[in-house]
Design an enzyme around this catalytic site. Sequence first.
Site, PDB file in Angstrom:
ATOM      1  N   GLY A  12       0.514  -1.586   0.005  1.00  0.00           N
ATOM      2  CA  GLY A  12       0.321   0.277   0.285  1.00  0.00           C
ATOM      3  C   GLY A  12       0.546   1.176  -0.103  1.00  0.00           C
ATOM      4  N   ASN A  14       1.256   2.745  -2.541  1.00  0.00           N
ATOM      5  CA  ASN A  14       0.942   4.273  -3.448  1.00  0.00           C
ATOM      6  C   ASN A  14      -0.066   4.414  -2.289  1.00  0.00           C
ATOM      7  OD1 ASN A  14       1.372   4.537  -6.699  1.00  0.00           O
ATOM      8  ND2 ASN A  14       2.155   2.429  -5.911  1.00  0.00           N
ATOM      9  N   ARG A  66     -17.188 -18.130  -7.076  1.00  0.00           N
ATOM     10  CA  ARG A  66     -16.576 -16.919  -8.093  1.00  0.00           C
ATOM     11  C   ARG A  66     -17.706 -15.673  -7.703  1.00  0.00           C
ATOM     12  NH1 ARG A  66     -11.160 -14.651  -7.718  1.00  0.00           N
ATOM     13  NH2 ARG A  66     -11.177 -13.722  -8.522  1.00  0.00           N
ATOM     14  N   ILE A  93      -8.539 -10.218 -10.171  1.00  0.00           N
ATOM     15  CA  ILE A  93      -8.794  -9.757 -11.523  1.00  0.00           C
ATOM     16  C   ILE A  93     -10.802  -9.230 -11.641  1.00  0.00           C
ATOM     17  CG2 ILE A  93      -9.904 -10.740 -14.101  1.00  0.00           C
ATOM     18  CD1 ILE A  93      -7.793 -12.671 -14.011  1.00  0.00           C
ATOM     19  N   ASN A 108      -6.027   2.171 -12.598  1.00  0.00           N
ATOM     20  CA  ASN A 108      -5.077   1.836 -12.032  1.00  0.00           C
ATOM     21  C   ASN A 108      -4.104   2.283 -12.666  1.00  0.00           C
ATOM     22  OD1 ASN A 108      -4.044  -0.921 -11.606  1.00  0.00           O
ATOM     23  ND2 ASN A 108      -3.623  -1.361 -13.846  1.00  0.00           N
ATOM     24  N   HIS A 110       0.396   0.994 -13.602  1.00  0.00           N
ATOM     25  CA  HIS A 110       0.752  -0.171 -13.968  1.00  0.00           C
ATOM     26  C   HIS A 110       2.403   0.533 -13.733  1.00  0.00           C
ATOM     27  CE1 HIS A 110       2.034  -3.473 -15.913  1.00  0.00           C
ATOM     28  NE2 HIS A 110       2.561  -3.279 -16.668  1.00  0.00           N
ATOM     29  N   ASP A 151      -4.432  -4.546 -19.521  1.00  0.00           N
ATOM     30  CA  ASP A 151      -3.793  -2.917 -19.458  1.00  0.00           C
ATOM     31  C   ASP A 151      -4.217  -2.066 -20.842  1.00  0.00           C
ATOM     32  OD1 ASP A 151      -3.134  -2.976 -16.618  1.00  0.00           O
ATOM     33  OD2 ASP A 151      -1.431  -4.945 -17.637  1.00  0.00           O
ATOM     34  N   GLU A 179      10.047   7.595  -8.082  1.00  0.00           N
ATOM     35  CA  GLU A 179       9.911   9.411  -9.140  1.00  0.00           C
ATOM     36  C   GLU A 179       8.779   9.004  -9.981  1.00  0.00           C
ATOM     37  OE1 GLU A 179      13.222   8.993 -11.831  1.00  0.00           O
ATOM     38  OE2 GLU A 179      14.887   8.486  -9.466  1.00  0.00           O
ATOM     39  N   GLU A 181       4.782   6.156  -9.705  1.00  0.00           N
ATOM     40  CA  GLU A 181       3.546   6.003  -9.110  1.00  0.00           C
ATOM     41  C   GLU A 181       3.661   7.144  -8.155  1.00  0.00           C
ATOM     42  OE1 GLU A 181       3.113   1.504  -8.552  1.00  0.00           O
ATOM     43  OE2 GLU A 181       5.636   1.285  -9.326  1.00  0.00           O
TER      44      GLU A 181
HETATM   45  C1  GRF Z   1       2.540  -0.833  -7.513  1.00  0.00           C
HETATM   46  O1  GRF Z   1       4.253  -1.409  -8.313  1.00  0.00           O
HETATM   47  C2  GRF Z   1       2.148  -0.733  -8.519  1.00  0.00           C
HETATM   48  O2  GRF Z   1       2.542  -0.292  -9.843  1.00  0.00           O
HETATM   49  C3  GRF Z   1       1.600  -2.254  -8.888  1.00  0.00           C
HETATM   50  O3  GRF Z   1       1.495  -2.982  -8.030  1.00  0.00           O
HETATM   51  C4  GRF Z   1       2.681  -2.419  -6.629  1.00  0.00           C
HETATM   52  C5  GRF Z   1       1.726  -1.761  -5.287  1.00  0.00           C
HETATM   53  O4  GRF Z   1       2.672  -1.450  -4.931  1.00  0.00           O
HETATM   54  N1  GRF Z   1      -0.287  -1.935  -9.604  1.00  0.00           N
HETATM   55  P1  GRF Z   1       1.914  -0.521  -3.006  1.00  0.00           P
HETATM   56  O5  GRF Z   1       1.055  -1.781  -2.632  1.00  0.00           O
HETATM   57  O6  GRF Z   1       0.774   0.391  -3.706  1.00  0.00           O
HETATM   58  O7  GRF Z   1       2.931  -0.573  -2.376  1.00  0.00           O
END
Ligand code: GRF
Length: 208
Positions: A12, A14, A66, A93, A108, A110, A151, A179, A181
């Site tokens: 987590g 992000n 599911r 998914i 999302n 990536h 994606d 740098e 995300e």
């Molecule tokens: C990140 O690299 C993101 O781009 C990918 O999963 C990872 C998640 O990292 N989709 P975090 O849990 O936010 O540290």
Amino acid sequence: MLKIAVLVSGGGTNLQAIIDKIKSKVITDTSIEVVISNKPDAYALTRAKDNGIEGICVSPKDYATREEFNKALVDTIDSFKVDLVVLAGYLVILPELLINKYENRIINIHPSLIPSFCGMGFYGLKVHEEVLKRGCKVTGATVHFVDKGADTGPIIMQKAVYIKNGDTPEVLQKRVMEEAEWNIMPQVINLIAHNKVKVVDNIAIVEE
Ligand code: GRF
């Protein structure tokens, strides 16, 4: 006020970047209504709790089929009446029902420059391993809307990151996070909160 749900599976970082940037008012007019994880022990849930945000685990393991899990996930998200669903390292998914219901309202992040190094099987360290194997000199991260493909949804923002001699997948993963995300995901949320992202003919247009 843009109400968001953040879906997570792991550490987590992000999510933390979003929380920090709401606190420091880099992101405005936005509130995280709920953090949802598929794993009960995801550290992201601890981050939610530590910041006074509701954290819920909806795990496929707790449902017989599911379909039942998919319904529970959609019902949970619906119950918070959010405007935007943010996938921040969510390794499940998504139910088609969710994608249809929240068209152009799911984003999302990536960890590569889409359309390179993305799609089925490209997640986590694997992405950075393949980038290094190919000898790329530049990589980066992409925030995009989620559609039914892997994606393939409209790209909203990308940021490039240089590769250095001697990089390992772990070192590169860290640099891409720091740098790219942790900057572009909060930026995109703020733009959406201020109505600055539109999708026309499957292309995302960001107002400058
Ligand atoms: C990140 O690299 C993101 O781009 C990918 O999963 C990872 C998640 O990292 N989709 P975090 O849990 O936010 O540290």
